[in-house]
Write a protein that holds these residues in place. Structure first.
Motif, PDB file in Angstrom:
ATOM      1  N   GLN A 177      -1.950  -3.208   1.534  1.00  0.00           N
ATOM      2  CA  GLN A 177      -0.931  -2.298   1.471  1.00  0.00           C
ATOM      3  C   GLN A 177      -0.222  -1.961   0.174  1.00  0.00           C
ATOM      4  N   PHE A 178       0.329  -0.870  -0.012  1.00  0.00           N
ATOM      5  CA  PHE A 178       0.669  -0.550  -1.450  1.00  0.00           C
ATOM      6  C   PHE A 178       1.675  -1.497  -2.064  1.00  0.00           C
ATOM      7  N   ALA A 179       1.794  -1.632  -3.288  1.00  0.00           N
ATOM      8  CA  ALA A 179       2.576  -2.475  -3.868  1.00  0.00           C
ATOM      9  C   ALA A 179       3.258  -1.915  -5.247  1.00  0.00           C
ATOM     10  N   PHE A 180       4.265  -2.301  -5.846  1.00  0.00           N
ATOM     11  CA  PHE A 180       4.916  -1.953  -7.111  1.00  0.00           C
ATOM     12  C   PHE A 180       4.981  -2.840  -8.114  1.00  0.00           C
ATOM     13  N   ASP A 181       4.797  -4.174  -7.544  1.00  0.00           N
ATOM     14  CA  ASP A 181       4.973  -5.387  -8.488  1.00  0.00           C
ATOM     15  C   ASP A 181       3.592  -6.102  -8.679  1.00  0.00           C
ATOM     16  N   THR A 182       3.261  -6.352  -9.844  1.00  0.00           N
ATOM     17  CA  THR A 182       1.857  -6.876 -10.127  1.00  0.00           C
ATOM     18  C   THR A 182       1.891  -8.612  -9.821  1.00  0.00           C
ATOM     19  N   ASP A 183       3.079  -9.169  -9.755  1.00  0.00           N
ATOM     20  CA  ASP A 183       3.041 -10.802  -9.564  1.00  0.00           C
ATOM     21  C   ASP A 183       2.697 -11.050  -8.178  1.00  0.00           C
ATOM     22  N   PRO A 184       2.931 -10.403  -7.226  1.00  0.00           N
ATOM     23  CA  PRO A 184       2.609 -10.844  -5.707  1.00  0.00           C
ATOM     24  C   PRO A 184       1.241 -10.511  -5.675  1.00  0.00           C
TER      25      PRO A 184
END
Length: 291
Positions: A177-184
């Motif tokens: 799924q798309f993400a904005f945040d590198t941490d997760p």
């Protein structure tokens, strides 16, 4: 666990943005034709399986992808299939146009299955896919979880599907799924590798799109898009006009991946939200800036 982001690494950024894959719907064939000269030959292009499209539209889109010199990756939505016969009809139609070597098997949206398949694992373990020429199966990954499925269920499904594909001699990709945040994303990749799954991972990334539209999709899919994150990636929750691209996310993710060799093979998958040419042009411009 938060990952401190290393300095930008242009070589790693160029590597990450090369060999990307794209997503389109059955209705996006005109957009694909418009974008064909901007997309590298041989690019993997996923064709969605939406409720408002029919078999003919999906098959025609997959055929167009192949005829334009790209690799079609048609989606098979388990919960939208009314019967085994419908699954086989779809696979046979795809095979007839040379579009079954690569598929993406996903659970799908309906809260109640329309037929015998509760989830993508049910489709994979039928053993029918190789019968119709399937060689490579993409499966879903959820770095930020799923609004309707527990984390334990998600991990169990990923392990089971990976094992079943290996047993059937099928190659695999995990597409997220798309993400904005590198941490997760980085934490999730670490967990995948810790489970002994060495499959290539394609991290879902929104192509350049209207900010309001991006946030709408994020809410729909349970993707984190809080004020801190969206500010970090260059847009504001109070000003929803204009567009945003994934420059910062891709730059940060590539630096993190380069600093951690245990992450294995990781590429990008762009959710284009209808903008195939805008996404391909963005990737070309971004790559040029790293060279």
């Amino acid at each position: 666990m938060a990952h401190s982001t290393p300095a930008a690494n242009k070589a790693a950024a160029l590597e990450l943005v090369s060999d990307y894959s794209l997503e389109m719907t059955g209705k996006d064939v005109p957009g694909l034709i418009e974008a064909k000269d901007s997309i590298p030959a041989g690019t993997r292009i996923n064709v969605t399986f939406l409720g408002n499209e029919d078999l003919e539209m999906r098959v025609a889109a997959a055929k167009a992808v192949r005829e334009l010199g790209f690799v079609p990756v048609p989606h098979i939505s388990a919960r939208r299939l009314a019967s085994q016969e419908q699954l086989e009809e779809f696979l046979a139609a795809l095979q007839a146009v040379g579009a079954t070597e690569n598929v993406f098997v996903v659970g799908g949206d309906p809260s109640t299955p329309e037929g015998p398949y509760e989830d993508s694992y049910d489709v994979i373990r039928t053993g029918l896919l190789p019968k119709y020429g399937v060689k490579h199966v993409s499966i879903a990954g959820y770095p930020e979880g799923h609004p309707d499925i527990t984390d334990d269920q998600l991990w169990s499904a990923l392990v089971n599907k990976s094992a079943s594909l290996k047993e059937q001699g099928l190659d695999a990709t995990i597409l997220t799924q798309f993400a904005f945040d590198t941490d997760p994303v980085m934490n999730w990749i670490d967990q995948v590798r810790a489970k002994g799954i060495d499959t290539q991972i394609r991290i879902g990334t929104p192509g350049p799109a209207g900010i309001k539209r991006l946030l709408g999709f994020a809410r729909r899919f349970g993707v984190g898009a809080n004020a801190m994150i969206v500010k970090k990636y260059g847009f504001s929750l109070t000003n929803l006009l204009g567009t945003a691209g994934p420059d910062t996310f891709v730059t940060d993710l590539s630096a993190l991946l380069a600093a951690d060799p245990k992450t294995g093979s990781v590429k990008l998958h762009f959710y284009t939200f209808g903008g195939l040419k805008a996404t391909a042009d963005w990737a070309d411009k971004y790559a040029a800036a790293q060279s």
